[in-house]
Design a protein around this motif. Sequence first.
Motif, PDB file in Angstrom:
ATOM      1  N   UNK A  21       0.855  -1.204   0.058  1.00  0.00           N
ATOM      2  CA  UNK A  21       0.201   0.128   0.018  1.00  0.00           C
ATOM      3  C   UNK A  21       0.859   1.213   0.156  1.00  0.00           C
ATOM      4  N   UNK A  22       1.881   0.953   0.590  1.00  0.00           N
ATOM      5  CA  UNK A  22       2.905   2.417   0.372  1.00  0.00           C
ATOM      6  C   UNK A  22       4.306   1.719   0.366  1.00  0.00           C
ATOM      7  N   UNK A  23       5.344   2.789   0.244  1.00  0.00           N
ATOM      8  CA  UNK A  23       6.841   2.403   0.266  1.00  0.00           C
ATOM      9  C   UNK A  23       7.270   2.027   1.311  1.00  0.00           C
ATOM     10  N   UNK A  24       6.795   2.057   2.549  1.00  0.00           N
ATOM     11  CA  UNK A  24       7.336   1.482   3.690  1.00  0.00           C
ATOM     12  C   UNK A  24       7.519   0.175   3.872  1.00  0.00           C
ATOM     13  N   UNK A  25       6.500  -0.484   3.167  1.00  0.00           N
ATOM     14  CA  UNK A  25       6.421  -2.035   3.540  1.00  0.00           C
ATOM     15  C   UNK A  25       7.284  -2.874   2.514  1.00  0.00           C
ATOM     16  N   UNK A  26       7.553  -4.199   3.003  1.00  0.00           N
ATOM     17  CA  UNK A  26       8.362  -5.010   2.075  1.00  0.00           C
ATOM     18  C   UNK A  26       7.541  -5.595   0.757  1.00  0.00           C
ATOM     19  N   UNK A  27       8.293  -5.374  -0.343  1.00  0.00           N
ATOM     20  CA  UNK A  27       7.614  -5.936  -1.349  1.00  0.00           C
ATOM     21  C   UNK A  27       7.964  -7.358  -1.566  1.00  0.00           C
ATOM     22  N   UNK A  28       7.094  -8.206  -2.264  1.00  0.00           N
ATOM     23  CA  UNK A  28       7.158  -9.586  -2.598  1.00  0.00           C
ATOM     24  C   UNK A  28       8.397  -9.716  -3.558  1.00  0.00           C
ATOM     25  N   UNK A  29       9.303 -10.656  -3.766  1.00  0.00           N
ATOM     26  CA  UNK A  29      10.388 -10.893  -4.838  1.00  0.00           C
ATOM     27  C   UNK A  29       9.588 -10.578  -6.259  1.00  0.00           C
ATOM     28  N   UNK A  30       8.535 -11.227  -6.412  1.00  0.00           N
ATOM     29  CA  UNK A  30       7.618 -11.070  -7.634  1.00  0.00           C
ATOM     30  C   UNK A  30       7.370  -9.721  -7.998  1.00  0.00           C
ATOM     31  N   UNK A  31       6.971  -8.878  -7.291  1.00  0.00           N
ATOM     32  CA  UNK A  31       6.410  -7.304  -7.468  1.00  0.00           C
ATOM     33  C   UNK A  31       7.579  -6.555  -7.028  1.00  0.00           C
ATOM     34  N   UNK A  32       8.698  -6.863  -6.494  1.00  0.00           N
ATOM     35  CA  UNK A  32       9.610  -5.996  -6.088  1.00  0.00           C
ATOM     36  C   UNK A  32      10.447  -4.935  -7.105  1.00  0.00           C
ATOM     37  N   UNK A  33      10.298  -5.810  -8.216  1.00  0.00           N
ATOM     38  CA  UNK A  33      10.957  -4.956  -9.543  1.00  0.00           C
ATOM     39  C   UNK A  33      10.179  -4.122 -10.111  1.00  0.00           C
ATOM     40  N   UNK A  34       8.915  -4.183  -9.925  1.00  0.00           N
ATOM     41  CA  UNK A  34       8.061  -3.157 -10.740  1.00  0.00           C
ATOM     42  C   UNK A  34       8.166  -1.843 -10.436  1.00  0.00           C
ATOM     43  N   UNK A  52       5.643  -5.239 -17.176  1.00  0.00           N
ATOM     44  CA  UNK A  52       5.387  -5.635 -15.774  1.00  0.00           C
ATOM     45  C   UNK A  52       4.968  -7.173 -15.980  1.00  0.00           C
ATOM     46  N   UNK A  53       4.483  -7.471 -17.101  1.00  0.00           N
ATOM     47  CA  UNK A  53       3.987  -8.873 -17.421  1.00  0.00           C
ATOM     48  C   UNK A  53       5.407  -9.778 -17.763  1.00  0.00           C
ATOM     49  N   UNK A  54       6.171  -9.151 -18.184  1.00  0.00           N
ATOM     50  CA  UNK A  54       7.547  -9.585 -18.784  1.00  0.00           C
ATOM     51  C   UNK A  54       8.350  -9.810 -17.491  1.00  0.00           C
ATOM     52  N   UNK A  55       8.541  -8.828 -16.621  1.00  0.00           N
ATOM     53  CA  UNK A  55       9.124  -8.950 -15.370  1.00  0.00           C
ATOM     54  C   UNK A  55       8.541 -10.045 -14.489  1.00  0.00           C
ATOM     55  N   UNK A  56       7.211 -10.298 -14.528  1.00  0.00           N
ATOM     56  CA  UNK A  56       6.767 -11.306 -13.278  1.00  0.00           C
ATOM     57  C   UNK A  56       7.019 -12.526 -14.134  1.00  0.00           C
ATOM     58  N   UNK A  57       6.816 -12.694 -15.494  1.00  0.00           N
ATOM     59  CA  UNK A  57       7.135 -13.983 -15.900  1.00  0.00           C
ATOM     60  C   UNK A  57       8.479 -14.352 -15.981  1.00  0.00           C
ATOM     61  N   UNK A  58       9.251 -13.728 -16.202  1.00  0.00           N
ATOM     62  CA  UNK A  58      10.672 -13.642 -16.045  1.00  0.00           C
ATOM     63  C   UNK A  58      11.060 -14.404 -14.681  1.00  0.00           C
ATOM     64  N   UNK A  59      10.639 -13.612 -13.621  1.00  0.00           N
ATOM     65  CA  UNK A  59      10.909 -13.932 -12.259  1.00  0.00           C
ATOM     66  C   UNK A  59      10.414 -15.422 -11.842  1.00  0.00           C
ATOM     67  N   UNK A  60       9.092 -15.677 -12.450  1.00  0.00           N
ATOM     68  CA  UNK A  60       8.580 -17.055 -12.381  1.00  0.00           C
ATOM     69  C   UNK A  60       9.346 -18.280 -12.964  1.00  0.00           C
ATOM     70  N   UNK A  61       9.484 -17.651 -14.132  1.00  0.00           N
ATOM     71  CA  UNK A  61      10.227 -19.219 -15.063  1.00  0.00           C
ATOM     72  C   UNK A  61      11.817 -19.382 -14.885  1.00  0.00           C
ATOM     73  N   UNK A  62      12.435 -18.158 -14.464  1.00  0.00           N
ATOM     74  CA  UNK A  62      14.005 -18.062 -14.191  1.00  0.00           C
ATOM     75  C   UNK A  62      14.202 -18.215 -12.987  1.00  0.00           C
ATOM     76  N   UNK A  63      13.344 -17.953 -12.011  1.00  0.00           N
ATOM     77  CA  UNK A  63      13.551 -18.050 -10.362  1.00  0.00           C
ATOM     78  C   UNK A  63      14.299 -16.810  -9.999  1.00  0.00           C
TER      79      UNK A  63
END
Length: 81
Positions: free
Chosen positions: A7-20, A66-77
């Motif tokens: 919800x804001x920049x103070x919280x930790x982001x998940x690895x999948x969404x952190x690069x967005x 965003x889709x490419x980043x998420x898919x890359x993260x999922x498929x490449x680990x």
Amino acid sequence: RPTDTVSDGDEDQTPLTGDLTDRQREALERALDAGYFEWPRENTGEEIAEGMDIASPTFQKHLRTAEAKLLSSVLEGPQAP
């Protein structure tokens, strides 16, 4: 939608969404909420872009990146730092 959204920049982001970027994440969330990924689509990219106050090609760019980043993260680990 996942329950781990940020919800804001103070919280930790998940690895999948952190690069967005904020705009990429917003495009994904709005597309999902608006039924963009349903068939038939509940809303078009043009309608979603209008709600974001951006041009349709800009929305598509944010969404595709965003889709490419998420898919890359999922498929490449996770990548080593």
